[in-house]
Design an enzyme around this catalytic site. Structure first.
Site, PDB file in Angstrom:
ATOM      1  N   THR A  44       4.003   1.986   0.967  1.00 25.75           N
ATOM      2  CA  THR A  44       5.027   1.236   0.248  1.00 25.75           C
ATOM      3  C   THR A  44       5.263   1.966  -1.064  1.00 25.75           C
ATOM      4  OG1 THR A  44       4.207  -0.826   1.192  1.00 25.75           O
ATOM      5  CG2 THR A  44       5.667  -1.004  -0.713  1.00 25.75           C
ATOM      6  N   LYS A  82      11.378  -3.790   2.952  1.00 27.50           N
ATOM      7  CA  LYS A  82      10.030  -4.212   2.566  1.00 27.50           C
ATOM      8  C   LYS A  82      10.028  -4.947   1.211  1.00 27.50           C
ATOM      9  CE  LYS A  82       5.446  -3.968   2.093  1.00 27.50           C
ATOM     10  NZ  LYS A  82       4.410  -4.484   2.933  1.00 27.50           N
ATOM     11  N   LYS A  92       2.406  -5.153  -7.102  1.00 26.49           N
ATOM     12  CA  LYS A  92       2.990  -3.811  -6.918  1.00 26.49           C
ATOM     13  C   LYS A  92       4.376  -3.920  -6.266  1.00 26.49           C
ATOM     14  CE  LYS A  92       2.700   0.225  -3.961  1.00 26.49           C
ATOM     15  NZ  LYS A  92       2.013   0.979  -2.927  1.00 26.49           N
TER      16      LYS A  92
HETATM   17  P1  NAD Z   1      -5.909   2.726  -0.216  1.00 28.64           P
HETATM   18  O1  NAD Z   1      -5.976   2.956  -1.664  1.00 28.64           O
HETATM   19  O2  NAD Z   1      -7.057   2.071   0.494  1.00 28.64           O
HETATM   20  O3  NAD Z   1      -5.605   4.115   0.569  1.00 28.64           O
HETATM   21  C1  NAD Z   1      -4.809   5.134   0.052  1.00 28.64           C
HETATM   22  C2  NAD Z   1      -5.534   6.446   0.326  1.00 28.64           C
HETATM   23  O4  NAD Z   1      -4.711   7.530  -0.065  1.00 28.64           O
HETATM   24  C3  NAD Z   1      -6.848   6.578  -0.466  1.00 28.64           C
HETATM   25  O5  NAD Z   1      -7.931   6.775   0.426  1.00 28.64           O
HETATM   26  C4  NAD Z   1      -6.616   7.797  -1.371  1.00 28.64           C
HETATM   27  O6  NAD Z   1      -7.786   8.576  -1.578  1.00 28.64           O
HETATM   28  C5  NAD Z   1      -5.564   8.544  -0.573  1.00 28.64           C
HETATM   29  N1  NAD Z   1      -4.792   9.473  -1.381  1.00 28.64           N
HETATM   30  C6  NAD Z   1      -4.173   9.247  -2.576  1.00 28.64           C
HETATM   31  N2  NAD Z   1      -3.529  10.354  -3.000  1.00 28.64           N
HETATM   32  C7  NAD Z   1      -3.744  11.308  -2.050  1.00 28.64           C
HETATM   33  C8  NAD Z   1      -3.346  12.667  -1.918  1.00 28.64           C
HETATM   34  N3  NAD Z   1      -2.603  13.260  -2.846  1.00 28.64           N
HETATM   35  N4  NAD Z   1      -3.762  13.333  -0.798  1.00 28.64           N
HETATM   36  C9  NAD Z   1      -4.514  12.738   0.141  1.00 28.64           C
HETATM   37  N5  NAD Z   1      -4.933  11.447   0.066  1.00 28.64           N
HETATM   38  C10 NAD Z   1      -4.545  10.750  -1.013  1.00 28.64           C
HETATM   39  O7  NAD Z   1      -4.575   1.865   0.029  1.00 28.64           O
HETATM   40  P2  NAD Z   1      -4.169   1.040   1.345  1.00 28.64           P
HETATM   41  O8  NAD Z   1      -4.580  -0.401   1.168  1.00 28.64           O
HETATM   42  O9  NAD Z   1      -4.599   1.787   2.547  1.00 28.64           O
HETATM   43  O10 NAD Z   1      -2.577   1.047   1.205  1.00 28.64           O
HETATM   44  C11 NAD Z   1      -1.828   2.198   1.531  1.00 28.64           C
HETATM   45  C12 NAD Z   1      -0.349   1.862   1.411  1.00 28.64           C
HETATM   46  O11 NAD Z   1      -0.030   0.778   2.281  1.00 28.64           O
HETATM   47  C13 NAD Z   1       0.076   1.411   0.004  1.00 28.64           C
HETATM   48  O12 NAD Z   1       1.324   2.001  -0.287  1.00 28.64           O
HETATM   49  C14 NAD Z   1       0.156  -0.100   0.119  1.00 28.64           C
HETATM   50  O13 NAD Z   1       1.064  -0.666  -0.784  1.00 28.64           O
HETATM   51  C15 NAD Z   1       0.607  -0.258   1.553  1.00 28.64           C
HETATM   52  N6  NAD Z   1       0.242  -1.540   2.162  1.00 28.64           N
HETATM   53  C16 NAD Z   1      -1.034  -2.009   2.050  1.00 28.64           C
HETATM   54  C17 NAD Z   1      -1.367  -3.218   2.644  1.00 28.64           C
HETATM   55  C18 NAD Z   1      -2.768  -3.771   2.551  1.00 28.64           C
HETATM   56  O14 NAD Z   1      -2.972  -4.944   2.887  1.00 28.64           O
HETATM   57  N7  NAD Z   1      -3.756  -2.977   2.128  1.00 28.64           N
HETATM   58  C19 NAD Z   1      -0.384  -3.955   3.349  1.00 28.64           C
HETATM   59  C20 NAD Z   1       0.894  -3.421   3.478  1.00 28.64           C
HETATM   60  C21 NAD Z   1       1.198  -2.201   2.870  1.00 28.64           C
END
Ligand code: NAD
Length: 288
Positions: free
Chosen positions: A87, A162, A237
């Site tokens: 997102t 979204k 966010k």
């Molecule tokens: P998270 O922080 O657990 O995972 C993100 C991952 O990206 C981390 O492991 C981080 O180390 C990695 N990362 C960051 N920069 C990087 C780079 N330059 N190269 C490689 N890896 C990199 O977050 P999440 O909960 O998995 O969410 C991911 C996305 O999904 C977000 O945009 C969030 O808004 C969206 N989202 C999350 C949920 C939820 O319930 N967690 C629901 C819907 C949408």
């Protein structure tokens, strides 16, 4: 089809694992998180991207998408698809799509709804923006990682869908919670409140499916001490992204603006960080 997967956090790891469980070969990379054992680990984003027909990203924000896109886009085969499921702000998605055209790569933004449980169970909903051809090409992957994929239009429109959805969700959750607070004060039993509203014109997903009052309606985070679920931080966010987009387009979103401020205060000043977004009911029931 060779698949690369960058961003193996709470959402990305189970999504990638579901792809491998369905027999796909996935090369994974994350700057921090461990690579799940069913993936082929890469030592860099560039290595994960080499020879890929589909590159999937699941990153925290637009800045991370920008940095990964700049790094890996030149490594991808012409005609391949860069599928961003994060997102992010609409402008970052559109910029990544423009960058992709330089390398004859198709960009699809496909943020998800369904949270970590949906990612684990493969029941996510994808809201996808990109060309019809690219959408067709990756449809089988949506079928593995999710239950539903809606093609919303050109690149960027997945993010638009979204943030609009979550702006409605944030506002209706607050409205539902404040109504419970009012009903409490007026002496209406919470179960009766649910019985009436869930089958009357005040119904919503927040009331009917994800009731913020414990022990009422289907099981939800309110029944587990507001352990997320969908954390208030992530709702904040998404609300902030909606307000950024509203400011950029001149759209009037007074309810979205107020919901953003109420969640900001909850997260930053009222111990709401790490709490499910339905926990904002505490604010209206005298618990904060
Ligand atoms: P998270 O922080 O657990 O995972 C993100 C991952 O990206 C981390 O492991 C981080 O180390 C990695 N990362 C960051 N920069 C990087 C780079 N330059 N190269 C490689 N890896 C990199 O977050 P999440 O909960 O998995 O969410 C991911 C996305 O999904 C977000 O945009 C969030 O808004 C969206 N989202 C999350 C949920 C939820 O319930 N967690 C629901 C819907 C949408």
């Amino acid at each position: 089809m060779k698949i690369g997967f960058i961003g193996l956090g709470n959402m990305g790891a189970p999504m990638a694992v579901n792809l491998t469980a369905a027999g796909r070969s996935v090369t994974g990379f994350d700057i921090n998180a461990a690579c799940p054992p069913t993936l082929v680990p890469a030592s860099s984003a560039i290595e994960a991207a080499k020879g890929c027909e589909v590159m999937i990203t699941m990153l925290p924000d637009g800045a991370a998408l920008h940095s990964v896109a700049m790094e890996v886009m030149p490594e991808l085969q012409p005609g391949s698809v860069f599928l961003d499921c994060s997102t992010v702000d609409v402008a970052s998605a559109v910029a990544a799509a423009e960058h992709a055209t330089t390398y004859a790569v198709e960009f699809v933004d496909a943020p998800v709804s369904g949270g970590v449980v949906g990612a684990e169970k493969g029941t996510l909903t994808f809201m996808a923006g990109g060309s019809p051809g690219a959408f067709e090409k990756i449809q089988p992957l949506f079928g593995i990682m999710g239950a539903r994929a809606v093609h919303c239009g050109v690149a960027g429109t997945g993010q638009v869908a979204k943030i609009c959805n979550n702006m409605i969700l944030g506002a209706t959750m607050i409205a539902t919670c404040e109504a419970f607070g009012l009903a409490d004060r007026l002496g209406l039993d919470r179960q009766k409140m649910f019985d009436v509203v869930s089958s009357s014109s005040g119904y919503s997903w927040s009331m009917n499916v994800y009731c913020p009052a414990p022990s009422i309606g289907p099981e939800s985070p309110s029944d587990h001490g507001y352990k997320p679920g969908f954390a208030a931080d992530l709702m904040l966010k998404d609300l902030r992204l909606s307000q950024q987009a509203a400011a950029a387009t001149g759209a009037a979103t007074p309810m979205g603006a107020l919901a953003t401020e109420i969640y900001r205060a909850f997260v930053e000043e009222e111990q709401g960080t790490g709490v499910d977004f339905s926990g904002i009911i505490r604010k209206f029931t005298g618990q904060i």
